[in-house]
Scaffold this motif. Structure first.
Motif, PDB file in Angstrom:
ATOM      1  N   SER A 159       0.821  -1.209   0.000  1.00 51.25           N
ATOM      2  CA  SER A 159       0.000   0.000   0.000  1.00 51.25           C
ATOM      3  C   SER A 159       0.860   1.267   0.000  1.00 51.25           C
ATOM      4  O   SER A 159       0.424   2.308  -0.487  1.00 51.25           O
ATOM      5  CB  SER A 159      -0.954  -0.002   1.187  1.00 51.25           C
ATOM      6  N   LEU A 205      -8.388  -0.652  -3.653  1.00 53.28           N
ATOM      7  CA  LEU A 205      -6.998  -0.925  -3.327  1.00 53.28           C
ATOM      8  C   LEU A 205      -6.488  -2.207  -3.978  1.00 53.28           C
ATOM      9  O   LEU A 205      -5.347  -2.257  -4.438  1.00 53.28           O
ATOM     10  CB  LEU A 205      -6.811  -0.979  -1.802  1.00 53.28           C
ATOM     11  N   ALA A 230      -1.992  -5.221   2.909  1.00 54.42           N
ATOM     12  CA  ALA A 230      -2.262  -4.795   1.532  1.00 54.42           C
ATOM     13  C   ALA A 230      -0.999  -5.020   0.696  1.00 54.42           C
ATOM     14  O   ALA A 230      -0.080  -4.210   0.720  1.00 54.42           O
ATOM     15  CB  ALA A 230      -2.693  -3.332   1.484  1.00 54.42           C
TER      16      ALA A 230
END
Length: 162
Positions: free
Chosen positions: A14, A31, A157
């Protein structure tokens, strides 16, 4: 093809999303799609050597689209209701579409929810059957803080492409 091989690999988190500049659509993506697209981006130069309809995409979304689904569901209480822009990302396969659009890849595509153990086997099978000459594989693992709280998990992420 008896012995498939990996020619390149990439990993993003991320933190990479904050500095990415991939056009106006990028900021509107969920995302998972952003990470998948960023992970594949280093391979873009290689896509010109094979016709786009001969390159497959296999994606494994470890948590499916649950993080996006949770965000969309929270929007039901917002003024105007849930975001129609976010709705398009409530399918685990949305990242495949974003990769295909950006790089004009129109070969076969497969989406798996769960671990990525099957990615190489499926990519190899597509190539061995003559359905593709190459395959982009992506393993995305996105658990947003909101989802992590709901399912008692650790937020994460990342995306890996090969």
């Amino acid at each position: 093809m008896a012995n498939p091989f990996i020619t390149a690999r990439s990993t993003v988190t991320s933190a990479d999303v904050a500095t990415a500049r991939l056009g106006p659509r990028f900021g509107r993506m969920d995302l998972t799609s952003q990470l998948a697209l960023l992970a594949v981006e280093p391979f873009a130069a290689h896509f010109d050597s094979v016709p786009g309809d001969r390159i497959a995409i296999c994606l494994a979304a470890r948590a499916g689209s649950l993080s996006t689904d949770a965000e969309y569901w929270k929007g039901r209480d917002a003024t105007g209701g849930p975001s129609p822009t976010l709705f398009t990302y409530t399918l685990p396969s949305a990242a495949i579409g974003e990769i295909a659009i950006r790089h004009r890849l129109t070969g076969p595509s497969l989406c798996f929810v769960g671990g990525g153990d099957e990615l190489l086997a499926e990519a190899s099978d597509l190539i061995e059957r003559g359905e593709a000459d190459g395959c982009v594989c992506v393993l995305a693992n996105v658990v947003s803080p909101g989802l992590a709280e709901m399912i008692s998990a650790t937020p994460t992420a990342t995306a890996h492409a090969f």
